[in-house]
Design a protein around this motif. Structure first.
Motif, short mmCIF file in Angstrom:
data_model
loop_
_atom_site.label_atom_id
_atom_site.label_comp_id
_atom_site.label_asym_id
_atom_site.label_seq_id
_atom_site.Cartn_x
_atom_site.Cartn_y
_atom_site.Cartn_z
N HIS A 220 0.95 -0.92 0.04
CA HIS A 220 0.00 -0.01 0.02
C HIS A 220 0.80 1.32 0.24
O HIS A 220 1.13 1.95 1.12
N PRO A 221 1.47 1.69 -1.20
CA PRO A 221 2.40 2.97 -1.25
C PRO A 221 1.73 4.12 -0.69
O PRO A 221 2.51 5.06 -0.44
N GLN A 222 0.36 4.07 -0.61
CA GLN A 222 -0.22 5.56 -0.17
C GLN A 222 -0.17 5.75 1.32
O GLN A 222 -0.43 6.65 1.87
N ILE A 223 0.25 4.58 1.85
CA ILE A 223 0.30 4.74 3.37
C ILE A 223 1.49 5.38 4.01
O ILE A 223 2.42 4.85 3.41
N GLU A 224 1.50 6.41 4.79
CA GLU A 224 2.64 6.82 5.34
C GLU A 224 3.30 6.05 6.32
O GLU A 224 2.77 5.98 7.67
N THR A 225 4.47 5.56 6.40
CA THR A 225 4.82 4.59 7.44
C THR A 225 5.95 5.22 8.11
O THR A 225 6.75 5.87 7.60
N ARG A 226 6.03 4.95 9.50
CA ARG A 226 6.68 5.47 10.38
C ARG A 226 7.28 4.55 11.74
O ARG A 226 6.21 3.56 12.19
N LYS A 227 8.49 4.46 11.70
CA LYS A 227 8.84 3.55 12.65
C LYS A 227 8.72 4.14 14.28
O LYS A 227 8.96 5.08 14.67
N GLY A 228 7.96 3.03 15.09
CA GLY A 228 7.74 3.60 16.42
C GLY A 228 7.06 2.40 16.98
O GLY A 228 6.76 1.55 16.80
N HIS A 229 6.41 2.60 18.39
CA HIS A 229 5.58 1.79 18.94
C HIS A 229 4.60 2.43 20.05
O HIS A 229 4.61 3.70 20.09
N PHE A 230 3.78 1.68 20.80
CA PHE A 230 2.49 2.23 21.25
C PHE A 230 3.10 3.37 22.56
O PHE A 230 2.44 4.24 22.74
N LEU A 231 4.14 3.16 22.99
CA LEU A 231 4.73 3.84 24.18
C LEU A 231 5.59 5.09 23.79
O LEU A 231 5.76 6.11 24.51
N ALA A 232 5.60 5.22 22.48
CA ALA A 232 6.41 6.36 22.02
C ALA A 232 6.05 6.97 20.51
O ALA A 232 6.91 6.25 19.96
N LEU A 233 4.95 7.31 20.50
CA LEU A 233 4.37 7.51 19.09
C LEU A 233 4.92 8.41 18.24
O LEU A 233 5.22 9.61 18.88
N PRO A 234 5.68 8.36 17.15
CA PRO A 234 6.23 9.42 16.43
C PRO A 234 5.17 10.26 15.78
O PRO A 234 5.39 10.53 14.59
N ILE A 235 4.38 10.88 16.52
CA ILE A 235 3.48 11.89 16.08
C ILE A 235 3.48 12.96 16.86
O ILE A 235 3.34 12.91 17.95
N LEU A 236 3.01 13.99 16.20
CA LEU A 236 2.95 15.26 16.99
C LEU A 236 1.57 15.30 17.90
O LEU A 236 0.56 14.66 17.26
N ASP A 237 1.63 16.13 18.76
CA ASP A 237 0.17 16.30 19.75
C ASP A 237 -0.94 16.90 18.86
O ASP A 237 -0.67 17.59 17.98
N HIS A 238 -2.01 16.28 19.11
CA HIS A 238 -3.41 16.61 18.60
C HIS A 238 -3.30 16.80 17.17
O HIS A 238 -3.81 17.79 16.57
N SER A 239 -2.73 15.68 16.36
CA SER A 239 -2.74 15.59 14.96
C SER A 239 -3.40 14.79 14.21
O SER A 239 -3.36 14.77 12.88
N VAL A 240 -4.19 13.76 14.75
CA VAL A 240 -4.77 12.83 14.20
C VAL A 240 -6.36 12.69 14.51
O VAL A 240 -6.60 13.28 15.48
N ASP A 241 -7.22 12.48 13.38
CA ASP A 241 -8.49 12.35 13.70
C ASP A 241 -9.10 11.11 14.36
O ASP A 241 -10.02 11.23 15.14
N ALA A 242 -8.39 10.17 14.00
CA ALA A 242 -8.94 8.82 14.53
C ALA A 242 -7.44 7.88 15.01
O ALA A 242 -6.50 7.99 14.14
N VAL A 243 -7.52 7.14 15.96
CA VAL A 243 -6.30 6.02 16.01
C VAL A 243 -7.20 4.74 16.07
O VAL A 243 -8.22 4.62 16.74
N VAL A 244 -6.52 3.89 15.38
CA VAL A 244 -7.14 2.49 15.37
C VAL A 244 -5.97 1.48 15.66
O VAL A 244 -4.75 1.87 15.33
#
Length: 346
Positions: A220-244
């Motif tokens: 799925h080339p359209q998916i943006e992949t990032r290395k990380g895990h549940f305890l330290a998400l490589p995502i900025l604060d308040h930046s996603v509409d949903a977490v699944v």
């Protein structure tokens, strides 16, 4: 490019570069006649990653493990840098929050030195949990044939019974609009996250396994992949509409599940949604009954599988969400597979 040029370009010293070479972190080609080192663009990228990791405090031995594959792609190098920086940023945030709480407590008449000790110990424990999490199931080795090994029927104990139903229910329940951003934690090969793509939703997939991320990107080339895990998400604060997330949270003990939920809340926008389908029991009583039923029929495989993972107590998770102001719905697909949907009020 010669070592002096590399040092100037990366704002370091030739001595430091030679040190990393001695430690086996880089291996530039050498001219057999004059013994000069010649660095390629790939060498520069690897060295810049080493310098970035050293800058945020990673020891040399840990960097060597992170960069053990000499054929890493540019994206992999950048992914490692991003993941490391986010982990350090989260650690610094924890420290600041702890100090803020200590400052607040110094203004209270009830201040006691033991309060400071408790806060400092909490911070130390939190740092240790985040830093020491490891993949003891070795998902890198499972990545190449992971999809083929998802058997949805048969076996005396089938953890993937209801797999398709659960993924479909997550997509159905998580109400998103084109242009929204959905974060899939433990994305694996992309079986869940990819289902959102057709609706024009941006999907970010986080996984600790490089090989899983490679497989996901291949499918799925359209998916943006990032290395990380549940305890330290490589995502900025308040930046996603949903977490699944699907079939991933059960790799964390209960204490770490709470940290994971806090991380999900950190990255979620106001009024955002969290939807988790995973191996879980409704509560402690349900867990004991299921295990007793397996014992009664002599299904030792099922008992060992449950003991090997950290199946959730759904009641503990729903209580956490409720206490944090989420509106919650929950489902149980079968005796071991459940789902929690939570919408944030603010």
């Amino acid at each position: 490019m010669l070592i002096k040029e590399v040092a100037e370009k990366l704002n370091t010293t030739a001595r430091s570069i030679r040190f990393y070479e001695e430690k086996g972190l880089i291996s530039p080609k050498k001219d057999e006649e004059n013994d000069y080192r010649y660095f390629t663009e790939k060498d520069l990228l690897r060295l810049s990653t080493i310098l970035a990791l050293r800058e945020v405090g990673f020891p040399v031995n840990e960097i060597k493990v992170l960069l053990e594959d000499p054929s890493m792609s540019i994206q992999q190098y950048l992914n490692i840098q991003r993941s490391a920086l986010y982990e350090k940023w989260i650690e610094m945030r924890d420290m600041i929050e702890t100090i803020d709480e200590m400052v607040d407590r110094t203004t209270e008449d009830s201040y006691l030195p033991k309060d400071f000790y408790a806060l400092a110990q909490h911070l130390k424990n939190l740092k240790s949990i985040r830093k020491n999490w490891t993949d003891r199931w070795n998902f890198d080795q499972q990545a190449s044939d992971y999809d083929e090994n998802i058997k949805k029927q048969g076996f005396s104990f089938n953890v993937h019974e209801g797999y398709d139903q659960a993924l479909a229910r997550i997509v159905e329940k998580t109400s998103l609009q084109p242009g929204n951003t959905c974060l899939d934690i433990g994305i694996g090969t992309g079986n869940l996250g990819s289902k959102f793509l057709q609706d024009g939703i941006k999907v970010i997939g986080v996984d600790q396994s490089e090989k899983m991320l490679e497989k996901c990107k291949e499918k799925h080339p359209q998916i943006e992949t990032r290395k990380g895990h549940f305890l330290a998400l490589p995502i900025l604060d308040h930046s996603v509409d949903a977490v699944v997330s699907s079939y991933a949270l059960h790799h964390l003990p209960d204490e770490e599940k709470v940290i994971a939920l806090e991380e999900m809340t950190r990255v979620l926008k106001p009024n955002g949604q969290i939807c988790i389908a995973d191996l879980m029991f409704t509560d402690k009583v349900h867990r004991e009954k299921v295990i007793a039923d397996f014992q009664a029929v002599g299904n030792q495989i099922a008992i060992e599988c449950i003991a090997d993972e950290y199946y959730a107590d759904r009641s503990l998770l729903t209580n956490w969400f409720s206490n944090c102001g989420y509106q919650i719905e929950s489902y149980q697909f079968n005796r071991i597979l459940g789902m929690i949907y939570a919408r944030r009020h603010k």
